[in-house]
Structures are given as structure tokens and as C-alpha cells.
Write a protein that holds these residues in place. Sequence first.
Motif, PDB file in Angstrom:
ATOM      1  N   LEU A   1      10.257  -4.199   3.760  1.00  0.00           N
ATOM      2  CA  LEU A   1       9.838  -3.394   2.661  1.00  0.00           C
ATOM      3  C   LEU A   1      10.126  -2.052   2.759  1.00  0.00           C
TER       4      LEU A   1
ATOM      5  N   GLN B   1       8.828   1.367   1.958  1.00  0.00           N
ATOM      6  CA  GLN B   1       7.709   1.947   1.178  1.00  0.00           C
ATOM      7  C   GLN B   1       7.105   3.003   1.917  1.00  0.00           C
TER       8      GLN B   1
ATOM      9  N   GLY C   1      -1.021   3.504  -4.755  1.00  0.00           N
ATOM     10  CA  GLY C   1      -0.558   2.202  -5.422  1.00  0.00           C
ATOM     11  C   GLY C   1       0.467   1.574  -4.329  1.00  0.00           C
ATOM     12  N   ALA C   2       0.645   2.210  -3.084  1.00  0.00           N
ATOM     13  CA  ALA C   2       1.373   1.640  -2.122  1.00  0.00           C
ATOM     14  C   ALA C   2       1.036   0.356  -1.807  1.00  0.00           C
TER      15      ALA C   2
ATOM     16  N   GLN D   1       1.850  -2.478  -4.206  1.00  0.00           N
ATOM     17  CA  GLN D   1       3.433  -2.725  -3.910  1.00  0.00           C
ATOM     18  C   GLN D   1       3.672  -3.726  -2.786  1.00  0.00           C
TER      19      GLN D   1
ATOM     20  N   GLN E   1       2.310  -7.362  -3.580  1.00  0.00           N
ATOM     21  CA  GLN E   1       3.111  -8.041  -4.742  1.00  0.00           C
ATOM     22  C   GLN E   1       4.513  -8.492  -3.914  1.00  0.00           C
ATOM     23  N   ALA E   2       4.913  -7.517  -3.072  1.00  0.00           N
ATOM     24  CA  ALA E   2       6.227  -8.021  -2.295  1.00  0.00           C
ATOM     25  C   ALA E   2       6.290  -9.276  -1.438  1.00  0.00           C
TER      26      ALA E   2
ATOM     27  N   THR F   1      -4.954   3.921   1.730  1.00  0.00           N
ATOM     28  CA  THR F   1      -4.110   2.691   2.111  1.00  0.00           C
ATOM     29  C   THR F   1      -4.609   1.625   3.000  1.00  0.00           C
TER      30      THR F   1
END
Length: 263
Positions: free
Chosen positions: A56, A58, A64-65, A68, A71-72, A113
Motif C-alpha cells: 500500500l 500511503q 486518517g492514514a 486507510q 481498510q486496505a 499514527t
Amino acid sequence: MATALITGASGGIGATFARELAKRKYNLFLVARSKEKLQKLAQQLQDQHKIQTDILVQDLAVPGAAAQVFQATSERGFAVDILINNAGFGDYGAFCDRPLQRQTQMVQLNVTTLVEMTHLYLPHMRQQRSGSIINISSIAGFQPIPYMSVYAATKAFVLSFSESLWAENRDYGIYVQALCPGPTQTNFFRTAEFPTANGQTNMDNGASPEQIVHESLKAMSKNQPTVVAGGFSNHLITTLPRFFPRETVVGLVEKQFRKMAEG
């Protein structure tokens, strides 16, 4: 086959973790900003070790990372057994002289994060009553570092946070490690904009990423929550603050790091 999720996986310690875990037949989910480097590493390890790899691209320094990433992995069917929060960066210079945006991005990546990633993947590990989380701290987390004030503070957070989670989750069969390397042969010091002479910083003669990863995984097999990696001198550095007043230690560190800028 178990799966490892590694952030900051395109080089340095992150890529070394990927290579070592691939040898141990872990499937890999690799996250970083560099698409080309991720693709090359993932394909190489998949072909060499006959594992499943995915990537991914990113930037984990943006809000919000972590969501993401989560979700992936969920959409692609990866159940994460080992989470390695390796992504992070430092910055060198007097705090008031450095760009504020760079400092807040450092806090976002090194702290926020990392916390979000841990919070997203830990519940599944608790449900399964198994799993491991390795959070990359630093020997800088053991004392204040003038001219790297925000970086050292973020790593002190990671150290305290990880040790607390180790104690909270060990009865659930979950292992949490604070990995604390010293100077390591990566691009860290160039990214942090350390002073250079002939293209080299005076911190380049550190441990290899292979040594750091070896010590981390060895400690994981022994359920050790805190790993000061990279040699005896790093153990000495992290021990000294216990025996001297804090103002003495930070004063000595300030002189050392100021000299770097002065050449």
C-alpha cells in the motif's frame, strides 16, 4: 501462514524486517510512500520465498492514514499477526529555527499514527489471544535531546506506551515490544538534516539494520518488552540518566549535539 504488516517498509529497518520475516515464511503487507521500492521488494520476496505479498502506497504522516491502512488490509483479506510500526522520522536543529509543519508532521507520524495503528489491530489480536506488535522507539527516548527535542519526546512516548501495552496484554497471549536502536546505517540522519562533511554525517558508523532486526526478533522469542539494540554503548547511554541529575545529563547532551552543527 501468518501475516506481518510493516510500515516504513521501503528501506532500512523496515525492509530488513520484511526480508527476515519472509525467510520465516510470513506473508507480508508492506506500507510506505515509495511505490517503486515497495513493488520491487514485495516481488523479490514473493518469488524467493513463495509467500504472499501486497503493498500500500500511503503517506502515514497525514491524518486518517492508519484508517486507510486498516481498510486496505481488511478489504484484501489480510489478518495481521505481527504489526511493526516502523515508519517515523527525525529532525535536527534548534526547535525555534525548524519549520513548525515538520514538527507537527513528526508528532503525527511517530505518535498519532502509531497509536491509531495499534488501536485498530489490537482488538483482533485480543480476540485470537495471539499476536505481536513491535513499535520502533529509540535510545533517544530515554533522555531529552536538545536540537532533536520533538523527535526525542515522540520516542519517549513510544517507549512508555509500548511498555504499558506489554503489561496490559500479556495475559491475552499478545507480545508488545519497544525496539530502541541507537545510530543505525539508514537514511535517518540525512532525512533529519544532520550536518554533513564530505557527504557523511558523524553518526553514520552505526549498527546495521540486520543487527537491529536480529536483536528485536531474538527478544521477541524471549518475551522481552524493551530492547536496546545496536551494541554495548547504547546500553550505557540509556543507563547513565539513572545515576546523574537530569539537568546534568541534558546539559552534556546539549553540548554534544551543538558541536555537530559547529563541525
